[in-house]
Design a protein around this motif. Structure first.
Motif, PDB file in Angstrom:
ATOM      1  N   ASP A 128      36.418  37.084  26.617  1.00  0.00           N
ATOM      2  CA  ASP A 128      36.438  36.181  25.075  1.00  0.00           C
ATOM      3  C   ASP A 128      37.505  35.102  25.458  1.00  0.00           C
ATOM      4  N   HIS A 150      46.838  32.324  35.659  1.00  0.00           N
ATOM      5  CA  HIS A 150      47.072  33.123  35.183  1.00  0.00           C
ATOM      6  C   HIS A 150      48.231  33.713  35.653  1.00  0.00           C
ATOM      7  N   SER A 158      40.921  36.074  26.627  1.00  0.00           N
ATOM      8  CA  SER A 158      42.349  36.723  26.588  1.00  0.00           C
ATOM      9  C   SER A 158      42.563  37.058  27.703  1.00  0.00           C
ATOM     10  N   GLY A 159      42.140  36.599  29.197  1.00  0.00           N
ATOM     11  CA  GLY A 159      42.961  36.337  29.857  1.00  0.00           C
ATOM     12  C   GLY A 159      41.944  37.949  31.034  1.00  0.00           C
ATOM     13  N   GLU A 166      37.693  38.326  34.651  1.00  0.00           N
ATOM     14  CA  GLU A 166      38.139  37.941  33.196  1.00  0.00           C
ATOM     15  C   GLU A 166      37.951  38.493  31.852  1.00  0.00           C
ATOM     16  N   ALA A 167      38.788  38.721  31.052  1.00  0.00           N
ATOM     17  CA  ALA A 167      36.947  38.951  29.982  1.00  0.00           C
ATOM     18  C   ALA A 167      36.328  38.067  29.353  1.00  0.00           C
ATOM     19  N   ALA A 226      41.747  41.491  31.538  1.00  0.00           N
ATOM     20  CA  ALA A 226      41.491  42.876  30.706  1.00  0.00           C
ATOM     21  C   ALA A 226      42.750  43.800  31.224  1.00  0.00           C
TER      22      ALA A 226
END
Lengths: 496, 531
Positions: free
Chosen positions: B172, B76, B174-175, B169-170, B177
């Motif tokens: 899905d 990240h 996606s990082g 972390e999401a 949120a």
């Protein structure tokens, strides 16, 4: 539960004991002061010579005839006028009263007038003229004489042609005052009360904080010390022996400053009650340094004061700090006078420890305190008017010195009772007065040191406005040691 | 067990824990122990949804090289976004960490003796020296977390919600949120929007000047018992005096790549070529400080109108209106303008000195409606000054009205600083600020705090602008004024061994005591040169 009442009683006893201890610790010498048993009101005729007549003031030149007070030998007999009048040679001794009017023209006075936005210059402003001249003098040109003869001796119109006749000598002090308006300033009480009218203030004259903020020097009245202001050319001789004079003048000065300060306080409260524009509290009635202390790395901490709330300023510290000692010594210095009752004064001091003292309370308490102080002064004035049958007992000076040192210190003598320079100066000035009267070889060196460490009113260079600056913990420790040494050496059987 | 029961039971445990932590051997006082005023220590339940400790923060924020944050660094790029050693910096170098410990040091003990209460437990001390977990409760009913002084959560938010969410972390992939959330959404979850200059400034001044609504007031009684005098507040200088555990946007790589239209909405800054980051912070600090001063006056004036009140507390006035040494030739009498009769305690003039510069500057700034919001400063500030000297200690009613008016003005100004998405302090505006600051030093007389505040502001802005000015002369001037809030740096050893606090502010106090207007002006002029 049966033990509850017993417990309660025990608790009460403990409380009483604690209070006694606290009172002893806090009041110090005050605990020794008992109300005067014999001070029945009206026992003495009331204080006289306090309210000067409105008119009858003549020019000092009326006194200056060569055959009267104007002989040409300053310091000699019948040369009073010359001794008083301005000596223009620089560095020569003189009487500042003769220059009181002139200073209203100097740059400081001009700046004060401009900062206060006075409508007229200082020399035309009544606020200033009340003390810097004899305001009611006739002809008006004589204002420029400053504080001339009538300023202290009373309006001469009535007595000018009488006071050198044989019948005059037969009059008592009181009669001279009551019949002629002549102020018998030979009586130290009468003298002090009249000095204090300007040097402390009274109902109509004052130096308030606005004036001081604009640049007027603060007032520091210590009656005994004023007589020996360096460079001051006296035009009279004291008939009393030095030891007698100094101790009397010191006690009278204490009572007088406080009386006038308290009277002024009452007036200010009265004014503030009726006029919402009037200043209250009036800062000029507090110790300057209780607020005007820089907060430096090495600034001594204020220490808990008797009858004072933390973080609040000290009311009339210079006048009240040593007053209990003066009260206690009244019977020893003035044979026949009792220890004065100063109960209302104590109550007033409590009221004045508030941040915004209650006006009504102050007015009531100050009236009662002035009455007490007037009683005290009445007794002192009467004692001064009596022919002296006894000389001052030789041990009194030493005892007074000891009591002053004790009052400056905590009961265990481990620390100063207060770090306020006015508190310390009040005690130092008392010690100085006693030592002037009874030069003690062992102590005079210490006094010199004490004076160096501590600014007292009327220091030789007269830096009244630099009062209290540069206080450090180290200086405070030295002052403490000085007082401790004075205490030890004046104790019966103390160290030599 | 109801909430009430454990609350009642807590304080005693808290007191014991505190005594254990700071090594106090204080005799327990059953009477005061029954008051729910102190919540300290680790055992026992905390108020719901509140997590005031830092152990969780320290797990990650102790350095980017730790294994625990490996994923955040590699995946990240969090180390480009924050410094990552925040807890470490705070614990080792930040005086906020000993905010409560200081209360049991020599000065705290001395103050306690003078004041007659234990300053390490008194709520009126803990509001600033610890974390207030019940901000809306009255002083007597407050609960505190004290053992860590003013820690991460003290400024960033004590709510557990954001503490847990901000690194999740999401599902899905996606990082994180949290990163996409707006500051308003984050604030909703409990994270204070400290990147916003106005929010930050208000947070700082609530202790560094005071906030009576939150029970944060240093009274004159506390000062006279030994509480160090509070320095004038200038946000940028205060930040620079800190061991900053955060980076300016210019110092962190992440912010170089944020699209220009996202910098303000998400991260509360504009790229340096569009707005001076420090100027906006300084403006917010100046106005928030004035607001806090006015708020103190308002509270005191309201208090003073109650029957049996003992007037306004001295601490609401300018310290140095009274606390100056008396000199025969004092420059205090050279002042040319006065607000009324002399010889009366004044408003803390420094509060208006810097705010006044920004108010004057705003007259030329239409962006965000700042010009309209900033109008009327001179009259409102003059009325507050006049109200305070309208009588000795002022007329409470007039002070209250004037102070409320100043507060409204400040709120209007701060609102623009907080909300306006456009750049306000462009290079052109910042260039105008410097001469305005210099000119303001000519208007301040016998006001060491004002002089200090303006000097600090000038030096900070100069430093961030890095113009063509003679740096050597500026450095010389910086030697002539106390260059920062604290002179001696904080060291970890202070936690183990008591170091007297006086040396940290003593030089500044000596400077204040020796302050002379004409000397200061000459030094300033010589440094800044002819304008």
């Amino acid at each position: 539960m049966t033990t509850a009442p017993g417990l309660f009683v025990a608790r009460c006893l403990v409380r009483v004991a604690v209070w006694i201890l606290v009172a002893g610790a806090v009041a110090g010498p005050a605990a020794l002061v008992r109300p005067a048993a014999s001070a029945a009101p009206g026992a003495e005729s009331p204080l006289y010579g306090t309210e000067l007549p409105a008119d009858g003031y003549v020019s000092s030149t009326s006194c200056a005839a060569a055959a009267c007070h104007g002989r040409g030998h300053a310091g000699g007999m019948r040369s009073e006028y010359l001794a008083w009048s301005p000596d223009l040679r620089p560095g020569k001794p003189n009487d500042p009263h003769a220059r009181a009017y002139q200073v209203l023209f100097n740059s400081v006075s001009k700046r004060i007038a401009s900062l206060m936005e006075l409508p007229k210059p200082a020399h035309e402003t009544s606020l200033c003229l009340k003390c810097h001249a004899v305001e009611a003098v006739q002809p008006a040109e004589a204002l420029s004489e400053g504080v001339g003869c009538c300023g202290c001796h009373g309006p001469a119109k009535k007595w000018l042609t009488v006071h050198y006749q044989p019948a005059w000598k037969a009059l008592s002090h009181r009669e001279k005052w009551e019949q002629y308006g002549f102020l018998p300033v030979q009586n130290l009480t009468t003298r002090a009360v009249n000095c204090a009218g300007c040097h402390v203030g009274d109902a109509t004259r004052e130096v308030n904080h606005e004036l001081i903020a604009a640049g007027h020097p603060r007032l520091t009245f210590e009656f005994a010390g004023l007589h020996v202001t360096p460079g001051y050319r006296k035009h009279w001789e004291e008939p009393l022996a030095p030891a007698e004079f100094e101790s009397r003048a010191w006690v009278i000065g204490q009572a007088t400053s406080l009386r006038n300060a308290t009277k002024l306080l009452g007036e200010r409260a009265k004014r503030a009650e009726s006029d919402s524009e009037a200043d209250w509290p009036e800062f000029a009635g507090y110790s300057c340094v209780s607020c005007h202390r820089a907060i430096r790395k090495d600034t001594p901490r204020p220490v808990p004061r008797a009858q004072q709330t933390r973080g609040k300023s000290g009311w009339e510290m210079l006048s009240v700090a040593a007053v209990d000692v003066a009260a206690e010594f009244t019977p020893r210095v003035f044979v026949g006078a009792a220890v004065p009752r100063l109960v209302a004064l104590g109550e007033l001091r409590e009221v004045m420890a508030k941040g915004s003292p209650n006006l009504q309370l102050v007015r009531q308490k100050s009236a009662a305190a002035v009455a007490e102080l007037d009683d005290w002064l009445t007794a002192l004035q009467a004692a001064e008017d009596r022919p002296r049958a006894h000389a001052l007992a030789p041990e009194v000076s030493q005892q007074l010195l000891n009591a002053l040192a004790a009052s400056a210190l905590t009961p265990d003598r481990g620390a100063l009772r207060d770090h306020d320079p006015d508190f310390l100066a009040a005690h130092a000035a008392g010690c100085r007065a006693v030592l002037r009267g009874s030069p003690d070889v062992r102590l005079s060196g210490h006094m010199r040191e004490l004076v160096e460490v501590l600014p007292v009113p009327h220091t030789p260079n007269g830096r009244l406005t630099d009062w209290g600056s540069g206080l450090t913990n180290a200086r405070m420790l030295r002052v403490r040691d000085q007082f401790r040494d004075i205490f030890d050496r004046t104790r019966p059987g103390g160290k030599r | 067990m109801s909430a009430g029961t454990w609350r009642r039971g807590w304080p005693l445990a808290g007191a014991v824990a505190l005594a254990a932590v700071v090594g106090l051997v204080a005799p327990s006082n059953p009477a005061s122990a029954q008051k729910p005023e102190l919540l300290v220590g680790k055992a026992g339940p905390l108020p719901k949804d509140i997590s005031p400790g830092i152990s969780a923060c320290a797990t990650c924020h102790s350095g980017a090289d730790q294994r625990s944050v490996n994923l955040f660094v590699t995946l990240h790029k969090s180390h480009e976004f924050i410094k990552f050693d925040e807890s470490h910096t705070w614990r080792g170098q930040d005086v906020h960490a000993i905010a409560h410990l200081a209360l049991s040091g020599p000065l705290g003990k001395q103050m306690g003796e003078d004041l007659g209460y234990d300053v390490a437990k008194a709520p009126q001390c803990l509001t600033c020296h610890a974390l207030d977990l019940t901000p809306t409760a009255p002083l007597a009913e407050k609960q505190f977390f004290a053992t860590q002084g003013v820690n991460c959560t003290g400024c960033h938010g004590t709510k557990e919600t954001w503490q847990v969410r901000h690194y999740k972390e999401a599902a899905d992939g996606s990082g994180i949120a949290w990163r996409a959330m707006t500051p308003a959404e984050k604030a909703e979850a409990g994270l204070a929007d400290l990147r916003n200059p106005a929010v930050r400034a208000k947070k700082c001044v609530s202790c560094h000047i005071g906030n009576p609504d939150e029970g944060k007031v240093v009274t004159h009684e506390m000062f006279s018992a030994g509480h160090p005098p509070l320095p004038p507040f200038e946000l940028v200088t205060f930040q620079e005096s800190e061991p900053r555990h955060w980076g300016y946007p210019s110092e962190l790589p992440y912010f170089k790549n944020v699209p220009a239209n996202k910098t303000w909405p998400l991260y509360r800054f504009h790229p340096a070529d569009r707005e001076s980051y420090h100027a906006r912070q300084m403006a917010a600090g100046a106005v928030a400080a004035l607001r806090a001063e006015a708020q103190k006056l308002l509270a005191e004036a309201r208090e003073a109108q109650k029957p049996d009140a003992d007037g306004m507390d001295y601490a609401a006035f300018d310290c140095y209106a009274c606390h100056h040494e008396l000199r025969s030739k004092s420059d205090r009498q050279s002042r040319t303008t006065r607000d009324g009769r002399g010889g009366r305690p004044t408003v803390r003039k420094a509060a208006g000195a810097l705010a006044g510069v920004f108010a004057g500057n705003a007259a030329g700034i239409e962006v965000g409606g700042l010009k309209a919001r900033a109008a009327g400063f001179d009259e409102k500030w003059a009325e507050l000054r006049a109200a305070v000297v309208s009588k000795t200690f002022g007329r409470p009613q007039r002070i209250a009205t004037a102070a409320a008016d100043v507060i409204r003005w400040c709120d209007g100004f701060l609102n623009v600083l907080e909300e306006c998405p456009q750049p306000i302090y462009t290079k052109e505006q910042t260039d105008r600020l410097l001469p305005a600051l210099a000119a303001a030093t000519e208007r301040t007389t016998a006001d060491p705090d004002g002089a200090l505040c303006l000097s600090w502001a000038y030096l900070s802005l100069r430093k961030s602008a890095r113009g063509s000015h003679d740096q050597e002369r500026l450095r010389e001037f910086a030697r002539a004024v106390p260059p920062s809030v604290r002179v001696a740096p904080f060291a970890v050893m202070e936690k183990e061994k008591w170091v007297p606090i006086a040396p940290r502010y003593g030089d500044r106090m000596d400077w204040v005591a020796d302050f002379e207007t004409h000397r200061f002006r000459a030094a300033f002029k010589s440094a800044v040169g002819s304008r």
